[in-house]
Design a protein around this motif. Structure first.
Motif, PDB file in Angstrom:
ATOM      1  N   GLU A   1      -9.971  -3.695   5.035  1.00  0.00           N
ATOM      2  CA  GLU A   1      -9.354  -2.464   5.534  1.00  0.00           C
ATOM      3  C   GLU A   1      -9.916  -2.175   6.918  1.00  0.00           C
ATOM      4  OE1 GLU A   1      -7.844   1.403   6.349  1.00  0.00           O
ATOM      5  OE2 GLU A   1      -7.116  -0.293   5.178  1.00  0.00           O
TER       6      GLU A   1
ATOM      7  N   GLU B   1      -4.847  -3.706  -8.649  1.00  0.00           N
ATOM      8  CA  GLU B   1      -4.680  -2.433  -7.949  1.00  0.00           C
ATOM      9  C   GLU B   1      -6.040  -1.930  -7.489  1.00  0.00           C
ATOM     10  OE1 GLU B   1      -2.601   0.379 -10.333  1.00  0.00           O
ATOM     11  OE2 GLU B   1      -0.615  -0.530  -9.972  1.00  0.00           O
TER      12      GLU B   1
ATOM     13  N   ILE C   1      -3.514   0.504  -3.291  1.00  0.00           N
ATOM     14  CA  ILE C   1      -3.280  -0.847  -2.778  1.00  0.00           C
ATOM     15  C   ILE C   1      -2.971  -1.763  -3.953  1.00  0.00           C
ATOM     16  CG2 ILE C   1      -4.246  -2.734  -1.432  1.00  0.00           C
ATOM     17  CD1 ILE C   1      -6.228  -0.653  -0.282  1.00  0.00           C
TER      18      ILE C   1
ATOM     19  N   MET D   1      -5.006   6.211  -0.857  1.00  0.00           N
ATOM     20  CA  MET D   1      -4.194   5.011  -0.679  1.00  0.00           C
ATOM     21  C   MET D   1      -4.291   4.152  -1.941  1.00  0.00           C
ATOM     22  SD  MET D   1      -4.550   1.978   2.196  1.00  0.00           S
ATOM     23  CE  MET D   1      -4.943   3.206   3.434  1.00  0.00           C
TER      24      MET D   1
ATOM     25  N   LEU E   1      -4.154  -3.415   6.597  1.00  0.00           N
ATOM     26  CA  LEU E   1      -4.790  -4.042   5.440  1.00  0.00           C
ATOM     27  C   LEU E   1      -4.601  -5.552   5.550  1.00  0.00           C
ATOM     28  CD1 LEU E   1      -3.703  -1.773   2.452  1.00  0.00           C
ATOM     29  CD2 LEU E   1      -6.053  -2.292   3.069  1.00  0.00           C
TER      30      LEU E   1
ATOM     31  N   GLN F   1      -7.875   1.415  -5.265  1.00  0.00           N
ATOM     32  CA  GLN F   1      -7.720   2.747  -4.667  1.00  0.00           C
ATOM     33  C   GLN F   1      -8.713   2.895  -3.523  1.00  0.00           C
ATOM     34  OE1 GLN F   1      -7.991   5.858  -7.579  1.00  0.00           O
ATOM     35  NE2 GLN F   1      -5.898   5.538  -8.315  1.00  0.00           N
TER      36      GLN F   1
ATOM     37  N   ALA G   1       0.848  -1.194   0.000  1.00  0.00           N
ATOM     38  CA  ALA G   1       0.000   0.000   0.000  1.00  0.00           C
ATOM     39  C   ALA G   1       0.879   1.239   0.000  1.00  0.00           C
ATOM     40  CB  ALA G   1      -0.926   0.011   1.213  1.00  0.00           C
TER      41      ALA G   1
END
Length: 587
Positions: free
Chosen positions: A286, A314, A269, A267, A331, A316, A253
């Motif tokens: 999360e 990916e 990820i 963030m 996470l 966000q 992250a």
């Protein structure tokens, strides 16, 4: 009789020998593989325990002779030691008779091949490809006995085992209980003794079409019908193979290391699978720390589904900084098969903070002016701007003054200060002067407000008390006074304080030249000689007063002094006063 199939079937004794001898080249089976168990141990020798025609094991037939008549007893193969607690099985070899007595066999050991223990690991590998798929064994069992045998003359009992199927049988076990009325002399191939005293052959492998002949030579001991039921246990082998893969999850992250309170935290990820198998049912969790906020709550989940080997995803995530401090973000990515990986990051949320301190006397007396100090401090990580400080006065406090441009608002009975900026780790102090005007607990409430919703509050409770101040005067109504005449003393007691005086008591001592005629006051009294004592007055309110009166007669000329004492709960020592009166005579 013949029995065949894929599961063990008992075979009854027949009337004639089998027309088919054992297949040439077939011998007793080699040792069993590791995953097969060895036969349980039993007694060294045995004799059948089937019921005789008379219903009693070993009993002679009607009209017959006693068992073993004229037949010498066989010698045992091995003499067990006297201290042995368990008799191992003995092979049945040619030329050796073995007896068996009911109740002397040793119980079989518990089966060590039950359900596998939880967590057990092994070393087995896949078998030959020919063992894959359905494996069905076809084995025929036939027991053949002579039509007639004679007591004292050896006889041979046969068992024929034939593989009539298309698959090789890796292992077979033939069990044959020893018939009633005979003694076993030998077995071919060599057999062992089973846990119940039966004859036990462990055979295999047996190829398709192969046949084995098992022989037992016995010595008949009793007249009557002789026979037993043999059983066949077939163990087949099957194999299968698969490929084991290992999925893996790598979680990363990216987020800023510092943000200002109220700002958005973005963030990024990244989750990937560098393993050799598909990570199934991937869920991203999360756990939002208290310093950050998300509209959906504090525990968030994102279903990602399956992630193939080498694949990267990916995601966000946008949060908002709502509380100052270091936010420890967690996470978690989890998938089927107890696959779990965590990633922890930290972001510092910068924000000003306000601390408020109120100092001053917490116990004051009425009408005594006092000054209080109010200190505001910023221990945060950013400057505090547009700081408004307010001191709300209690009803029992009267405003006198305030420094640093403090303004008093009579409508709200409060004092206000304004500070444009308070830097990090700096503080400011103002002074406020007040006068208590009412007894009781007076709470001085202070609060500060600044930009970004900053707030701080504090209060100082002040106990305001009154003072009981007793003052009294003694005066005579006639002075001088002629001998024999009367005069009076008035004692006026006043509470000049701001607090009620309690349990006030008054006492007087008359001089020798005066005689008491009467006394009166707010409480009853008692007189003894020249002393007069009034009972306690429970309460005297602030600014209130009471009067005591003594009527006396002048009894002797001269200068005489009356002494008066007053004591209350608020006084540690009594207060004494005297009043002088002159008595004269015309003699």
């Amino acid at each position: 009789e013949v029995a065949s199939g894929s599961s063990p079937q008992p075979a009854a004794a027949g009337d004639s020998p089998s027309p088919n001898p054992a297949a040439p080249g077939v011998t007793a089976s080699p040792a069993a593989p590791d995953f097969f168990q060895a036969a349980p141990t039993s007694s060294s020798g045995f004799q059948g325990a089937s019921t005789s025609p008379s219903g009693v094991p070993g009993a002679p037939l009607p009209g017959g002779s006693a068992p073993d008549a004229g037949i010498p007893p066989p010698q045992p193969l091995i003499d067990p030691p006297a201290s042995a607690t368990r008799i191992p099985p003995r092979d049945l070899v040619a030329g050796n008779g073995v007896d068996w007595t009911p109740g002397t066999e040793t119980a079989a050991a518990p089966n060590a091949g039950g359900a596998a223990a939880s967590g057990a690991e092994g070393t087995a590998r896949p078998g030959d490809a020919s063992l894959e798929g359905p494996q069905t064994a076809q084995v025929t069992l036939q027991k053949v006995l002579p039509g007639e045998i004679q007591v004292g003359k050896p006889a041979v009992f046969k068992i024929i085992v034939r593989n009539s199927g298309a698959l090789t049988v890796p292992k077979l076990e033939v069990r044959d209980p020893i018939p009633w009325g005979v003694r076993v002399m030998r077995t071919t191939p060599q057999a062992a003794q089973g846990p119940q005293g039966e004859i036990l052959w462990s055979l295999g492998p047996l190829a398709p079409g192969d046949e084995l002949a098992l022989e037992t030579e016995v010595m008949p001991l009793q007249e009557g019908e002789i026979g037993s039921v043999a059983t066949l246990s077939v163990i087949t082998a099957a194999s299968a193979r698969t490929t084991a893969t290992r999925p893996q999850l790598v979680l990363r992250a990216q987020m800023p290391q510092q943000v200002m309170i109220g700002e958005e935290v973005a963030m990024l990820i990244t989750i990937s699978n560098p393993g050799s198998g598909t990570a199934a049912g991937v869920v991203l969790e999360e756990h939002v720390p208290t310093e950050l906020q998300h509209p959906a709550g504090t525990d968030l989940e994102n279903w990602l589904g399956d992630i193939r080997p080498g694949e990267t995803r990916e995601v966000q995530l946008k949060l908002r900084a709502v509380r100052p401090g270091t936010a420890g973000n967690l996470l978690v990515a989890r998938a089927e098969g107890n696959l779990r990986v965590e990633h922890r990051t930290a972001v510092q949320v910068l924000a000003p903070q306000l601390d408020l301190l109120v100092e001053g006397a917490t116990r004051r007396y009425l009408d005594r002016q006092t000054t209080y100090r109010i200190t505001i401090r910023n221990p945060g990580t950013a400057p505090a701007r547009n700081v408004h400080l307010t001191a709300t006065l209690p009803g029992g406090m009267q405003f006198v003054s305030a420094d640093n441009a403090g303004s008093y608002d009579s409508t709200t009975h409060s004092v206000h200060w304004l500070l444009e900026e308070l830097p990090t780790n700096q503080q400011g102090t103002v002074e406020l002067t007040l006068v208590p005007i009412a007894v009781g607990t007076q709470n001085l409430q202070c609060d500060a407000r600044a930009d970004l919703g900053l707030a701080a509050e504090n209060s100082l409770p002040v106990e305001v008390e009154g003072i009981a101040a007793i003052h009294f005067q003694v005066a005579d109504t006639l002075d001088p006074v002629e001998l024999g005449r009367e005069t009076a003393y008035e004692i006026r007691v006043v509470n000049q304080g701001t607090k009620a005086a309690e349990n006030i008591q008054l006492a007087t001592v008359l001089p020798e030249g005066m005689r008491l005629i009467a006394a009166e006051g707010p409480t009853a009294h008692s007189a003894s000689g020249d002393e007069v004592l009034f009972e306690k007055l429970p309460r005297l309110a602030p600014k209130a007063e009471v009067t005591y009166r003594l009527r006396v007669q002048a009894a002797a000329p001269g200068d005489h002094r009356i002494r008066v004492q007053v004591l209350s709960d608020d006084m540690q020592l009594p207060v004494t006063k005297e009043e002088s009166t002159r008595i004269f005579s015309d003699q």
